[in-house]
Motif scaffolding. Sequence first.
Motif, PDB file in Angstrom:
ATOM      1  N   ASN A  43       0.812  -1.219   0.000  1.00 29.54           N
ATOM      2  CA  ASN A  43       0.000   0.000   0.000  1.00 29.54           C
ATOM      3  C   ASN A  43       0.844   1.267   0.000  1.00 29.54           C
ATOM      4  OD1 ASN A  43      -2.503  -1.276  -0.036  1.00 29.54           O
ATOM      5  ND2 ASN A  43      -2.487  -1.569   2.171  1.00 29.54           N
ATOM      6  N   SER A  44       2.110   1.142  -0.332  1.00 30.26           N
ATOM      7  CA  SER A  44       3.019   2.278  -0.314  1.00 30.26           C
ATOM      8  C   SER A  44       3.615   2.515  -1.706  1.00 30.26           C
ATOM      9  CB  SER A  44       4.151   2.004   0.687  1.00 30.26           C
ATOM     10  OG  SER A  44       5.089   3.041   0.677  1.00 30.26           O
ATOM     11  N   ILE A  45       3.737   3.778  -2.083  1.00 30.73           N
ATOM     12  CA  ILE A  45       4.388   4.171  -3.332  1.00 30.73           C
ATOM     13  C   ILE A  45       5.501   5.144  -2.981  1.00 30.73           C
ATOM     14  CG2 ILE A  45       4.119   5.461  -5.480  1.00 30.73           C
ATOM     15  CD1 ILE A  45       1.315   4.438  -5.672  1.00 30.73           C
ATOM     16  N   ARG A  46       6.704   4.888  -3.549  1.00 33.58           N
ATOM     17  CA  ARG A  46       7.848   5.777  -3.332  1.00 33.58           C
ATOM     18  C   ARG A  46       8.318   6.273  -4.689  1.00 33.58           C
ATOM     19  NH1 ARG A  46      12.743   4.244  -3.650  1.00 33.58           N
ATOM     20  NH2 ARG A  46      12.295   2.102  -3.115  1.00 33.58           N
ATOM     21  N   ILE A  47       8.576   7.574  -4.759  1.00 29.61           N
ATOM     22  CA  ILE A  47       9.037   8.201  -5.991  1.00 29.61           C
ATOM     23  C   ILE A  47      10.561   8.189  -6.003  1.00 29.61           C
ATOM     24  CG2 ILE A  47       8.946  10.273  -7.430  1.00 29.61           C
ATOM     25  CD1 ILE A  47       6.176   9.016  -6.857  1.00 29.61           C
ATOM     26  N   GLY A  48      11.149   7.750  -7.115  1.00 30.61           N
ATOM     27  CA  GLY A  48      12.596   7.780  -7.289  1.00 30.61           C
ATOM     28  C   GLY A  48      13.034   9.150  -7.786  1.00 30.61           C
ATOM     29  N   LYS A  49      14.258   9.234  -8.290  1.00 30.11           N
ATOM     30  CA  LYS A  49      14.776  10.508  -8.790  1.00 30.11           C
ATOM     31  C   LYS A  49      14.359  10.696 -10.249  1.00 30.11           C
ATOM     32  CE  LYS A  49      18.858  13.388  -9.223  1.00 30.11           C
ATOM     33  NZ  LYS A  49      17.999  14.525  -9.387  1.00 30.11           N
ATOM     34  N   PRO A  50      13.478  11.669 -10.508  1.00 34.32           N
ATOM     35  CA  PRO A  50      13.058  11.924 -11.886  1.00 34.32           C
ATOM     36  C   PRO A  50      14.198  12.558 -12.698  1.00 34.32           C
ATOM     37  CG  PRO A  50      11.485  12.849 -10.322  1.00 34.32           C
ATOM     38  CD  PRO A  50      12.709  12.460  -9.554  1.00 34.32           C
ATOM     39  N   PRO A  51      14.207  12.348 -14.022  1.00 36.61           N
ATOM     40  CA  PRO A  51      15.206  12.989 -14.862  1.00 36.61           C
ATOM     41  C   PRO A  51      14.938  14.490 -14.983  1.00 36.61           C
ATOM     42  CG  PRO A  51      13.635  11.786 -16.208  1.00 36.61           C
ATOM     43  CD  PRO A  51      13.312  11.472 -14.771  1.00 36.61           C
ATOM     44  N   ALA A  52      15.910  15.223 -15.494  1.00 35.32           N
ATOM     45  CA  ALA A  52      15.779  16.677 -15.648  1.00 35.32           C
ATOM     46  C   ALA A  52      14.575  17.057 -16.510  1.00 35.32           C
ATOM     47  CB  ALA A  52      17.066  17.248 -16.229  1.00 35.32           C
ATOM     48  N   ALA A  53      14.170  16.183 -17.421  1.00 36.04           N
ATOM     49  CA  ALA A  53      13.011  16.468 -18.282  1.00 36.04           C
ATOM     50  C   ALA A  53      11.729  16.659 -17.473  1.00 36.04           C
ATOM     51  CB  ALA A  53      12.824  15.350 -19.301  1.00 36.04           C
ATOM     52  N   CYS A  54      11.738  16.247 -16.197  1.00 36.43           N
ATOM     53  CA  CYS A  54      10.551  16.358 -15.345  1.00 36.43           C
ATOM     54  C   CYS A  54      10.578  17.607 -14.457  1.00 36.43           C
ATOM     55  CB  CYS A  54      10.430  15.114 -14.462  1.00 36.43           C
ATOM     56  SG  CYS A  54      10.291  13.566 -15.378  1.00 36.43           S
ATOM     57  N   ASP A  55      11.647  18.394 -14.514  1.00 33.24           N
ATOM     58  CA  ASP A  55      11.772  19.573 -13.649  1.00 33.24           C
ATOM     59  C   ASP A  55      10.608  20.539 -13.802  1.00 33.24           C
ATOM     60  OD1 ASP A  55      14.131  18.545 -12.684  1.00 33.24           O
ATOM     61  OD2 ASP A  55      15.430  19.972 -13.749  1.00 33.24           O
ATOM     62  N   TYR A  56      10.022  20.575 -14.976  1.00 34.50           N
ATOM     63  CA  TYR A  56       8.892  21.457 -15.282  1.00 34.50           C
ATOM     64  C   TYR A  56       7.741  21.273 -14.289  1.00 34.50           C
ATOM     65  CZ  TYR A  56       4.630  22.825 -17.767  1.00 34.50           C
ATOM     66  OH  TYR A  56       3.421  23.360 -18.105  1.00 34.50           O
ATOM     67  N   TYR A  57       7.584  20.092 -13.752  1.00 36.30           N
ATOM     68  CA  TYR A  57       6.445  19.780 -12.890  1.00 36.30           C
ATOM     69  C   TYR A  57       6.611  20.235 -11.446  1.00 36.30           C
ATOM     70  CZ  TYR A  57       4.802  17.181 -16.844  1.00 36.30           C
ATOM     71  OH  TYR A  57       4.381  16.852 -18.105  1.00 36.30           O
ATOM     72  N   CYS A  58       7.771  20.816 -11.122  1.00 33.55           N
ATOM     73  CA  CYS A  58       8.039  21.257  -9.749  1.00 33.55           C
ATOM     74  C   CYS A  58       8.360  22.747  -9.696  1.00 33.55           C
ATOM     75  CB  CYS A  58       9.213  20.482  -9.156  1.00 33.55           C
ATOM     76  SG  CYS A  58       8.855  18.741  -8.880  1.00 33.55           S
ATOM     77  N   GLY A  59       7.831  23.403  -8.666  1.00 30.17           N
ATOM     78  CA  GLY A  59       8.179  24.787  -8.425  1.00 30.17           C
ATOM     79  C   GLY A  59       9.561  24.872  -7.785  1.00 30.17           C
ATOM     80  N   PRO A  60      10.103  26.082  -7.665  1.00 29.53           N
ATOM     81  CA  PRO A  60      11.440  26.261  -7.092  1.00 29.53           C
ATOM     82  C   PRO A  60      11.544  25.686  -5.673  1.00 29.53           C
ATOM     83  CG  PRO A  60      10.585  28.340  -7.955  1.00 29.53           C
ATOM     84  CD  PRO A  60       9.478  27.351  -8.019  1.00 29.53           C
ATOM     85  N   GLY A  61      12.509  24.812  -5.466  1.00 31.59           N
ATOM     86  CA  GLY A  61      12.741  24.231  -4.146  1.00 31.59           C
ATOM     87  C   GLY A  61      11.931  22.987  -3.842  1.00 31.59           C
ATOM     88  N   ALA A  62      11.000  22.617  -4.701  1.00 25.12           N
ATOM     89  CA  ALA A  62      10.197  21.407  -4.482  1.00 25.12           C
ATOM     90  C   ALA A  62      10.784  20.260  -5.304  1.00 25.12           C
ATOM     91  CB  ALA A  62       8.746  21.643  -4.880  1.00 25.12           C
ATOM     92  N   THR A  63      10.630  19.043  -4.806  1.00 24.68           N
ATOM     93  CA  THR A  63      11.129  17.865  -5.521  1.00 24.68           C
ATOM     94  C   THR A  63      10.198  16.679  -5.302  1.00 24.68           C
ATOM     95  OG1 THR A  63      13.025  16.396  -5.852  1.00 24.68           O
ATOM     96  CG2 THR A  63      12.606  17.127  -3.594  1.00 24.68           C
ATOM     97  N   LEU A  64      10.178  15.803  -6.279  1.00 24.71           N
ATOM     98  CA  LEU A  64       9.433  14.555  -6.142  1.00 24.71           C
ATOM     99  C   LEU A  64      10.310  13.455  -5.566  1.00 24.71           C
ATOM    100  CD1 LEU A  64       7.558  14.505  -9.565  1.00 24.71           C
ATOM    101  CD2 LEU A  64       6.524  14.733  -7.312  1.00 24.71           C
TER     102      LEU A  64
END
Length: 87
Positions: A43-64
């Motif tokens: 019942n758990s989901i963990r996000i790994g390190k997204p590639p730079a192509a995904c940076d668009y989806y985060c505001g400054p200072g936020a990370t997945l």
Amino acid sequence: LIAYGRGDVNCSASGSLQPAGQGWALMPKGEGDCRIPVAIDGNSIRIGKPPAACDYYCGPGATLAGKSFQRTEKGEKAVDLAGDPLC
């Protein structure tokens, strides 16, 4: 999914899960290069390190990267910060 950083800064993406190697990847709608790695364990989901192509989806200072989510018994419709449905 929505993941918050400090304050109201966040990452937000919606799409579909697809098999990726030994795990899964979240493929945001309309994207070709962004594949957000996801590990599912019960019942758990963990996000790994997204590639730079995904940076668009985060505001400054936020990370997945490294965020985790737990399934809850009570299902509610997912909405964005404006209250609009995510799916």
